[in-house]
Design a protein around this motif. Structure first.
Motif, PDB file in Angstrom:
ATOM      1  N   ILE A 103       0.855  -1.180   0.000  1.00 17.40           N
ATOM      2  CA  ILE A 103       0.000   0.000   0.000  1.00 17.40           C
ATOM      3  C   ILE A 103       0.894   1.233   0.000  1.00 17.40           C
ATOM      4  O   ILE A 103       2.008   1.204   0.530  1.00 17.40           O
ATOM      5  CB  ILE A 103      -0.930  -0.003   1.242  1.00 17.40           C
ATOM      6  CG1 ILE A 103      -2.052   1.028   1.099  1.00 17.40           C
ATOM      7  CG2 ILE A 103      -0.148   0.214   2.525  1.00 17.40           C
ATOM      8  CD1 ILE A 103      -3.134   0.894   2.184  1.00 17.40           C
ATOM      9  N   LYS A 104       0.424   2.300  -0.611  1.00 17.46           N
ATOM     10  CA  LYS A 104       1.181   3.551  -0.627  1.00 17.46           C
ATOM     11  C   LYS A 104       0.849   4.347   0.628  1.00 17.46           C
ATOM     12  O   LYS A 104      -0.325   4.578   0.932  1.00 17.46           O
ATOM     13  CB  LYS A 104       0.832   4.371  -1.868  1.00 17.46           C
ATOM     14  CG  LYS A 104       1.547   5.716  -1.930  1.00 17.46           C
ATOM     15  CD  LYS A 104       1.182   6.493  -3.180  1.00 17.46           C
ATOM     16  CE  LYS A 104       1.910   7.838  -3.212  1.00 17.46           C
ATOM     17  NZ  LYS A 104       1.593   8.612  -4.438  1.00 17.46           N
ATOM     18  N   ILE A 194      -9.466   9.035  -7.960  1.00 11.57           N
ATOM     19  CA  ILE A 194      -9.099   8.575  -6.622  1.00 11.57           C
ATOM     20  C   ILE A 194     -10.240   8.919  -5.676  1.00 11.57           C
ATOM     21  O   ILE A 194     -10.727  10.054  -5.659  1.00 11.57           O
ATOM     22  CB  ILE A 194      -7.795   9.225  -6.114  1.00 11.57           C
ATOM     23  CG1 ILE A 194      -6.619   8.875  -7.029  1.00 11.57           C
ATOM     24  CG2 ILE A 194      -7.494   8.778  -4.680  1.00 11.57           C
ATOM     25  CD1 ILE A 194      -5.314   9.559  -6.639  1.00 11.57           C
ATOM     26  N   ILE A 195     -10.662   7.941  -4.897  1.00  2.80           N
ATOM     27  CA  ILE A 195     -11.699   8.149  -3.889  1.00  2.80           C
ATOM     28  C   ILE A 195     -11.052   8.062  -2.514  1.00  2.80           C
ATOM     29  O   ILE A 195     -10.426   7.059  -2.181  1.00  2.80           O
ATOM     30  CB  ILE A 195     -12.820   7.093  -4.000  1.00  2.80           C
ATOM     31  CG1 ILE A 195     -13.470   7.144  -5.379  1.00  2.80           C
ATOM     32  CG2 ILE A 195     -13.852   7.299  -2.896  1.00  2.80           C
ATOM     33  CD1 ILE A 195     -14.152   8.445  -5.701  1.00  2.80           C
ATOM     34  N   MET A 196     -11.204   9.117  -1.728  1.00  2.00           N
ATOM     35  CA  MET A 196     -10.669   9.145  -0.370  1.00  2.00           C
ATOM     36  C   MET A 196     -11.800   8.876   0.623  1.00  2.00           C
ATOM     37  O   MET A 196     -12.683   9.715   0.826  1.00  2.00           O
ATOM     38  CB  MET A 196     -10.024  10.505  -0.076  1.00  2.00           C
ATOM     39  CG  MET A 196      -9.729  10.764   1.404  1.00  2.00           C
ATOM     40  SD  MET A 196      -8.619   9.551   2.157  1.00  2.00           S
ATOM     41  CE  MET A 196      -7.052  10.144   1.538  1.00  2.00           C
ATOM     42  N   VAL A 197     -11.786   7.688   1.207  1.00  2.00           N
ATOM     43  CA  VAL A 197     -12.753   7.345   2.252  1.00  2.00           C
ATOM     44  C   VAL A 197     -12.194   7.888   3.562  1.00  2.00           C
ATOM     45  O   VAL A 197     -11.337   7.275   4.195  1.00  2.00           O
ATOM     46  CB  VAL A 197     -12.975   5.820   2.330  1.00  2.00           C
ATOM     47  CG1 VAL A 197     -14.001   5.485   3.413  1.00  2.00           C
ATOM     48  CG2 VAL A 197     -13.417   5.275   0.977  1.00  2.00           C
ATOM     49  N   ASP A 198     -12.694   9.043   3.962  1.00  2.00           N
ATOM     50  CA  ASP A 198     -12.092   9.766   5.084  1.00  2.00           C
ATOM     51  C   ASP A 198     -13.017   9.747   6.296  1.00  2.00           C
ATOM     52  O   ASP A 198     -13.390  10.787   6.827  1.00  2.00           O
ATOM     53  CB  ASP A 198     -11.789  11.206   4.659  1.00  2.00           C
ATOM     54  CG  ASP A 198     -10.950  11.940   5.687  1.00  2.00           C
ATOM     55  OD1 ASP A 198     -10.326  11.276   6.532  1.00  2.00           O
ATOM     56  OD2 ASP A 198     -10.936  13.187   5.653  1.00  2.00           O
ATOM     57  N   LEU A 205     -14.813   1.619   4.221  1.00  2.57           N
ATOM     58  CA  LEU A 205     -13.870   1.230   3.174  1.00  2.57           C
ATOM     59  C   LEU A 205     -14.280  -0.099   2.557  1.00  2.57           C
ATOM     60  O   LEU A 205     -14.286  -0.255   1.329  1.00  2.57           O
ATOM     61  CB  LEU A 205     -12.456   1.139   3.748  1.00  2.57           C
ATOM     62  CG  LEU A 205     -11.377   0.592   2.817  1.00  2.57           C
ATOM     63  CD1 LEU A 205     -11.220   1.468   1.583  1.00  2.57           C
ATOM     64  CD2 LEU A 205     -10.041   0.470   3.564  1.00  2.57           C
ATOM     65  N   ALA A 206     -14.630  -1.062   3.404  1.00  4.78           N
ATOM     66  CA  ALA A 206     -15.037  -2.381   2.909  1.00  4.78           C
ATOM     67  C   ALA A 206     -16.273  -2.277   2.020  1.00  4.78           C
ATOM     68  O   ALA A 206     -16.366  -2.956   0.984  1.00  4.78           O
ATOM     69  CB  ALA A 206     -15.302  -3.316   4.081  1.00  4.78           C
ATOM     70  N   ALA A 240      -8.410  -4.609   4.054  1.00  2.38           N
ATOM     71  CA  ALA A 240      -9.712  -4.128   3.578  1.00  2.38           C
ATOM     72  C   ALA A 240      -9.683  -3.747   2.104  1.00  2.38           C
ATOM     73  O   ALA A 240     -10.737  -3.586   1.488  1.00  2.38           O
ATOM     74  CB  ALA A 240     -10.168  -2.938   4.418  1.00  2.38           C
ATOM     75  N   GLY A 241      -8.477  -3.579   1.537  1.00  3.79           N
ATOM     76  CA  GLY A 241      -8.378  -3.363   0.101  1.00  3.79           C
ATOM     77  C   GLY A 241      -8.010  -1.971  -0.361  1.00  3.79           C
ATOM     78  O   GLY A 241      -8.135  -1.668  -1.553  1.00  3.79           O
ATOM     79  N   ALA A 242      -7.525  -1.111   0.542  1.00  2.00           N
ATOM     80  CA  ALA A 242      -7.134   0.239   0.128  1.00  2.00           C
ATOM     81  C   ALA A 242      -5.846   0.205  -0.688  1.00  2.00           C
ATOM     82  O   ALA A 242      -4.977  -0.643  -0.477  1.00  2.00           O
ATOM     83  CB  ALA A 242      -6.952   1.132   1.348  1.00  2.00           C
ATOM     84  N   ASP A 243      -5.727   1.142  -1.618  1.00  2.00           N
ATOM     85  CA  ASP A 243      -4.500   1.302  -2.401  1.00  2.00           C
ATOM     86  C   ASP A 243      -3.560   2.322  -1.764  1.00  2.00           C
ATOM     87  O   ASP A 243      -2.346   2.263  -1.950  1.00  2.00           O
ATOM     88  CB  ASP A 243      -4.838   1.788  -3.818  1.00  2.00           C
ATOM     89  CG  ASP A 243      -5.790   0.859  -4.538  1.00  2.00           C
ATOM     90  OD1 ASP A 243      -5.422  -0.310  -4.748  1.00  2.00           O
ATOM     91  OD2 ASP A 243      -6.915   1.299  -4.870  1.00  2.00           O
TER      92      ASP A 243
END
Length: 268
Positions: A103-104, A194-198, A205-206, A240-243
């Motif tokens: 992940i970055k 890009i989607i930021m789930v904040d 996120l899931a 959970a799958g975040a990039d």
């Protein structure tokens, strides 16, 4: 006569040498500012570690020479100049090391600190290996207030694309007005890259990841997550799958790296 002048009067005309050493493992940051301030204090820099120097307990990161009063002032000023940036760089490096290639890691929290230290902490984050921007490509970031003011994610993205269709559109979502997965899908269909789930909630996120996979748009977008991420919670964000993970307080609020300034000798 000022107290220090009186105490050190017998040392007038003498040059003393000193060293700054680390008392714990870490990453050195603040090299340029350290040398600049040492010069302003009238000290001669005899050696300084480069930015990003890996420190172990006992590692020397700076050596200098000067008069007694200047060295006492240096102890009060120089340690703080590099202690905080080095602590931030060390924390950033810890996240990057833990994340590996999975992940970055970025930290945009430097934008929220006082302007006087913003540049130094931004450099510290980069020195630690974390990103200071969510993407290296030219982008437009639409945070929650942009989205609110422009009437929702679709009109916000449309407006940004009208300004420059070549830039990556980043949208911060919080599930306001509709389920967060639906908000994310609307942003992607409008052209967000890009989607930021904040929200700080892994369930959000899931839900977005599941919607992206089921809706066939997972490969079209990068998913970022932010909100109270700690080293202990990083694995869950990855699973959970975040990039991309945007780490805030766990990096920017890192404690000062423990450093010590010690006089080593006197030249008559």
């Amino acid at each position: 006569m000022e107290l220090r002048e009186f105490l050190f009067a017998p040392l007038a005309g003498h040059t003393l040498t000193f060293a700054i050493t680390a008392r714990e493992r870490g990453i050195f940051s603040g090299a340029a500012r350290l040398k600049q301030l040492a010069g302003e204090l009238g000290l001669e820099v005899t050696w300084s570690a480069p930015e990003g120097y890996a420190l172990e307990p006992g590692s020397c990161l700076f050596r200098g020479r000067g008069e007694a009063t200047a060295i006492i002032r240096a102890e009060e000023m120089l340690l703080g100049v590099v202690g905080k940036p080095s602590g931030v760089a060390t924390a950033a490096a810890g996240f990057v090391r833990q994340a590996g290639e999975r992940i970055k890691v970025v930290c945009g929290a430097w934008k929220k600190v006082a302007p006087e230290i913003r540049g130094e902490l931004r450099q510290a984050i980069a020195t630690g290996g974390a990103g200071i921007r969510i993407t290296e490509r030219p982008f437009i970031y639409l945070d929650k207030n942009y989205v609110r003011l422009l009437g929702g994610v679709e009109p916000a993205v449309d407006r940004a694309r009208a300004y420059d269709p070549e830039r990556v559109i980043v949208v911060q979502i919080r599930g306001e007005g509709r389920p967060i997965a639906a908000e994310a899908e609307a942003a992607v269909k409008a052209g967000a890259g890009i989607i930021m789930v904040d929200t700080g909630h892994l369930k959000d996120l899931a839900n977005v990841v599941t919607a992206a996979q089921q809706g066939g748009w997972r490969e079209k977008v990068k998913l970022a997550f932010a909100g109270g991420v700690t080293p202990a919670g990083l694995e869950e964000v990855i699973d959970a799958g975040a990039d991309i993970v945007d780490v805030g307080r766990a990096i920017i609020d890192a404690p000062l790296l423990d450093l010590s300034l010690d006089v080593e000798g006197i030249s008559l």
